[in-house]
Write a protein that holds these residues in place. Structure first.
Motif, PDB file in Angstrom:
ATOM      1  N   ALA A 289       0.824  -1.205   0.000  1.00  0.00           N
ATOM      2  CA  ALA A 289       0.000   0.000   0.000  1.00  0.00           C
ATOM      3  C   ALA A 289       0.860   1.258   0.000  1.00  0.00           C
ATOM      4  O   ALA A 289       0.586   2.218  -0.741  1.00  0.00           O
ATOM      5  N   ASP A 290       1.907   1.267   0.802  1.00  0.00           N
ATOM      6  CA  ASP A 290       2.747   2.459   0.950  1.00  0.00           C
ATOM      7  C   ASP A 290       3.549   2.732  -0.322  1.00  0.00           C
ATOM      8  O   ASP A 290       3.611   3.873  -0.803  1.00  0.00           O
ATOM      9  N   VAL A 291       4.174   1.706  -0.869  1.00  0.00           N
ATOM     10  CA  VAL A 291       4.997   1.897  -2.065  1.00  0.00           C
ATOM     11  C   VAL A 291       4.132   2.336  -3.243  1.00  0.00           C
ATOM     12  O   VAL A 291       4.503   3.256  -3.990  1.00  0.00           O
ATOM     13  N   PHE A 292       2.983   1.700  -3.417  1.00  0.00           N
ATOM     14  CA  PHE A 292       2.126   2.088  -4.538  1.00  0.00           C
ATOM     15  C   PHE A 292       1.723   3.549  -4.431  1.00  0.00           C
ATOM     16  O   PHE A 292       1.797   4.300  -5.417  1.00  0.00           O
ATOM     17  N   ASP A 293       1.311   3.985  -3.245  1.00  0.00           N
ATOM     18  CA  ASP A 293       0.876   5.369  -3.138  1.00  0.00           C
ATOM     19  C   ASP A 293       2.046   6.331  -3.269  1.00  0.00           C
ATOM     20  O   ASP A 293       1.902   7.415  -3.847  1.00  0.00           O
ATOM     21  N   ALA A 294       3.213   5.949  -2.756  1.00  0.00           N
ATOM     22  CA  ALA A 294       4.392   6.807  -2.921  1.00  0.00           C
ATOM     23  C   ALA A 294       4.757   6.970  -4.388  1.00  0.00           C
ATOM     24  O   ALA A 294       5.095   8.073  -4.851  1.00  0.00           O
ATOM     25  N   LEU A 295       4.668   5.879  -5.152  1.00  0.00           N
ATOM     26  CA  LEU A 295       5.007   5.944  -6.573  1.00  0.00           C
ATOM     27  C   LEU A 295       4.035   6.823  -7.348  1.00  0.00           C
ATOM     28  O   LEU A 295       4.441   7.565  -8.256  1.00  0.00           O
ATOM     29  N   THR A 296       2.773   6.756  -7.007  1.00  0.00           N
ATOM     30  CA  THR A 296       1.740   7.448  -7.793  1.00  0.00           C
ATOM     31  C   THR A 296       1.421   8.837  -7.254  1.00  0.00           C
ATOM     32  O   THR A 296       0.476   9.476  -7.716  1.00  0.00           O
ATOM     33  N   SER A 297       2.210   9.309  -6.276  1.00  0.00           N
ATOM     34  CA  SER A 297       1.986  10.640  -5.705  1.00  0.00           C
ATOM     35  C   SER A 297       3.126  11.570  -6.080  1.00  0.00           C
ATOM     36  O   SER A 297       4.295  11.169  -6.108  1.00  0.00           O
ATOM     37  N   GLN A 298       2.786  12.818  -6.354  1.00  0.00           N
ATOM     38  CA  GLN A 298       3.807  13.821  -6.666  1.00  0.00           C
ATOM     39  C   GLN A 298       4.459  14.297  -5.374  1.00  0.00           C
ATOM     40  O   GLN A 298       3.796  14.509  -4.359  1.00  0.00           O
ATOM     41  N   ALA A 304       4.709  12.243 -10.092  1.00  0.00           N
ATOM     42  CA  ALA A 304       3.930  11.026  -9.867  1.00  0.00           C
ATOM     43  C   ALA A 304       4.076  10.084 -11.049  1.00  0.00           C
ATOM     44  O   ALA A 304       4.100  10.507 -12.205  1.00  0.00           O
ATOM     45  N   TRP A 305       4.194   8.815 -10.749  1.00  0.00           N
ATOM     46  CA  TRP A 305       4.237   7.811 -11.811  1.00  0.00           C
ATOM     47  C   TRP A 305       2.835   7.604 -12.386  1.00  0.00           C
ATOM     48  O   TRP A 305       1.838   7.679 -11.659  1.00  0.00           O
ATOM     49  N   PRO A 306       2.736   7.285 -13.687  1.00  0.00           N
ATOM     50  CA  PRO A 306       1.442   6.860 -14.242  1.00  0.00           C
ATOM     51  C   PRO A 306       0.982   5.575 -13.549  1.00  0.00           C
ATOM     52  O   PRO A 306       1.798   4.751 -13.118  1.00  0.00           O
ATOM     53  N   LEU A 307      -0.314   5.390 -13.472  1.00  0.00           N
ATOM     54  CA  LEU A 307      -0.854   4.237 -12.758  1.00  0.00           C
ATOM     55  C   LEU A 307      -0.391   2.920 -13.364  1.00  0.00           C
ATOM     56  O   LEU A 307      -0.076   1.967 -12.632  1.00  0.00           O
ATOM     57  N   ASP A 308      -0.346   2.848 -14.707  1.00  0.00           N
ATOM     58  CA  ASP A 308       0.029   1.580 -15.321  1.00  0.00           C
ATOM     59  C   ASP A 308       1.487   1.230 -15.031  1.00  0.00           C
ATOM     60  O   ASP A 308       1.840   0.053 -14.854  1.00  0.00           O
ATOM     61  N   ARG A 309       2.342   2.254 -14.939  1.00  0.00           N
ATOM     62  CA  ARG A 309       3.745   1.993 -14.620  1.00  0.00           C
ATOM     63  C   ARG A 309       3.883   1.498 -13.173  1.00  0.00           C
ATOM     64  O   ARG A 309       4.618   0.547 -12.896  1.00  0.00           O
ATOM     65  N   ALA A 310       3.154   2.140 -12.240  1.00  0.00           N
ATOM     66  CA  ALA A 310       3.202   1.716 -10.834  1.00  0.00           C
ATOM     67  C   ALA A 310       2.622   0.319 -10.671  1.00  0.00           C
ATOM     68  O   ALA A 310       3.144  -0.510  -9.902  1.00  0.00           O
ATOM     69  N   GLN A 311       1.540   0.049 -11.403  1.00  0.00           N
ATOM     70  CA  GLN A 311       0.923  -1.277 -11.359  1.00  0.00           C
ATOM     71  C   GLN A 311       1.906  -2.339 -11.833  1.00  0.00           C
ATOM     72  O   GLN A 311       2.046  -3.404 -11.203  1.00  0.00           O
ATOM     73  N   ALA A 312       2.617  -2.052 -12.915  1.00  0.00           N
ATOM     74  CA  ALA A 312       3.594  -3.007 -13.444  1.00  0.00           C
ATOM     75  C   ALA A 312       4.745  -3.213 -12.462  1.00  0.00           C
ATOM     76  O   ALA A 312       5.227  -4.340 -12.280  1.00  0.00           O
TER      77      ALA A 312
END
Length: 362
Positions: A289-298, A304-312
């Protein structure tokens, strides 16, 4: 004083009339009579009278059989029952006692003795009901006091969570998103309601240890040097030391999360180098949860990373950085992930009521 109900069950009409007349002379007492044992049992199970006067010898369903069925009914285990029998044999009384009879009278019934025993049993019934009501009141008071304590406890958790924010560029929305992402993962892993509540409110404490990191490292806009990163890594231990040994289940869970959310499933994480299921489950959940939100947050130091990149990235790190079960639970409910992300956007003013909502069920 409220009126008390006495049920009489006897297949003899003369006995019914006698008992009804005697009970009618007792203060604040209403008698209800039944000549049919089955009908009497059904009424007693539904109405739970203050006293039952029960004949032992009846066709179809005798007094002991009726009493046995009554005692197996929830709420009827302790109803006072006065058994009336023409049989003074001890074996009969033993059977009735085993079935749950409270007192006995033998036929022919002495009117004075009947009235005295009925009066005593009604006093017992009144005392029993008063005790039950007192217990209910005490239980309600305990629930109210417990709810107040829980509210104060959750307020402490929230304030500790916000304390870390003041020294970190992360936003209040990050706390809400990652806590709800963690709860989403936990729900799909089959955690029960109490554990999901615990996870939701303890997850925001994951970075509380950052209060012990110097500003020039915590707020550095660029990449940390190896030496600075070693100092930054200490926040996991700091968080654990702050929260451990608390009497609060939320803070104890927060201690485990703070200590373990930077561990990696393959054992390459910190601070202990734990691997696999040796990492506490809540920590494995919060890591995703923490890493995903950190990646997708500015942040000031990154876009912020695009959602598809963070998902991958999350998917590719399954089994190395992350617990595969947690990854599957998270990515397997992508609509739920997007709903949380939309619900808790980066607007601290709008999110103030929802941050306060962490004090209760969100």
């Amino acid at each position: 004083m409220s009126r008390q109900r006495v049920q009489v069950i006897d297949d003899n009409a003369i006995n019914l009339a006698l008992f009804q007349a005697l009970l009618g002379k007792l203060p604040d007492c209403d008698a209800v009579v039944f000549a049919d044992a089955h009908a009497g049992l059904a009424w007693a199970q539904a109405q739970r009278p203050d006293l039952i006067v029960l004949d032992y010898m009846m066709p179809g369903l005798d007094g002991v059989q009726l009493l046995q069925a009554l005692r197996q009914t929830p709420g009827c285990e302790d109803l006072p029952v006065l058994m009336i029998t023409a049989d003074a044999d001890k074996d009969t009384r033993y059977r009735a006692l085993d079935a749950g009879a409270t007192d006995f009278l033998t036929k022919p019934v002495d009117r004075v003795e009947f009235s005295a025993r009925a009066r005593n049993l009604l006093a017992l019934s009144r005392a029993r009901r008063a005790l039950l009501h007192h217990a209910d009141r005490l239980a309600a008071e305990v629930r109210e006091a417990t709810a107040e304590l829980r509210l104060r406890e959750l307020e402490t958790v929230l304030r500790l969570s916000r304390a870390a924010e003041f020294r970190d560029p992360e936003t209040g929305a990050h706390i809400l998103r990652m806590a709800h992402y963690a709860q989403l993962i936990g729900r799909h892993l089959g955690l029960n309601g109490d554990d999901l509540d615990l996870l939701l409110h303890a997850a925001p404490l994951h970075d509380i240890g950052k209060v012990g990191i110097p500003d020039h490292i915590l707020l550095k806009p660029g990449k940390l040097t190896p030496e600075e990163f070693e100092v930054m890594k200490q926040h996991a231990r700091h968080g654990y030391d702050i929260l451990k040994d608390s009497s609060s289940a939320y803070l104890r869970a927060g201690a485990d999360i703070a200590h373990g959310h930077h561990e990696k499933f393959d054992g390459s994480g910190y601070p202990q180098g734990l691997a696999g299921e040796a990492i506490p489950l809540f920590s494995r959940i919060v890591a995703v949860a923490d890493v995903f939100d950190a990646l997708t947050s500015q942040r000031p130091y990154k876009p912020a990373w695009p959602l598809d990149r963070a998902q991958a990235f999350i998917r590719e790190a399954s089994g190395q950085h992350f617990d595969p079960a947690c990854v599957d639970a998270f990515l397997g409910d992508w609509p739920g992930v997007l709903a949380i992300r939309e619900r808790f956007a980066d607007d601290d003013a709008a999110l103030a009521p929802q941050l306060a909502g962490l004090l209760g069920k969100v």
